[in-house]
Design a protein around this motif. Structure first.
Motif: not given
Length: 110
Positions: A30-31, A48-55, A64-65, A76-87
């Protein structure tokens, strides 16, 4: 009872300017909290890193973070779907490309 898990996504990983962490499948959570540590940076170096989401772990979009640090930070990240990474990038204060050694930990709860 909630499930909690912490993963070391990158451990003292050297990057030359462009940074993309390994994707992490976390659709059950959930978070999430990304902890980012920059190791022994040269003076003036920051990341400088961006949070990225992916299905699916293949196609990525910015969540957006944005994290910017010369040492250690978190996001902190929420509502992110299946995968996370930083780029993102490692840069010098004047905007030029830099190298950086980075550790990333991902704490998940769900």
């Amino acid at each position: 009872m909630k499930t909690f898990y912490t993963s070391v996504v990158e451990l003292r990983q050297p990057f030359d300017h462009l940074i993309e962490t390994h994707p992490y499948e976390c659709g059950w959570a959930d978070e999430a909290i990304f902890f980012v540590e920059l190791h022994d940076p040269e003076p003036g170096t920051f990341v400088e890193l961006r949070v990225q989401i992916s299905p699916d772990g293949i196609r990525w979009v910015d969540e957006g973070t944005v994290l910017a640090t010369t040492s250690t930070t978190f996001a902190r990240v929420s509502h992110f779907g299946g995968f996370l990474r930083l780029a993102g990038t490692a840069r010098q204060a004047d905007g030029g490309a830099a190298s950086a050694t980075v550790s990333v930990r991902l704490a998940l709860k769900g």
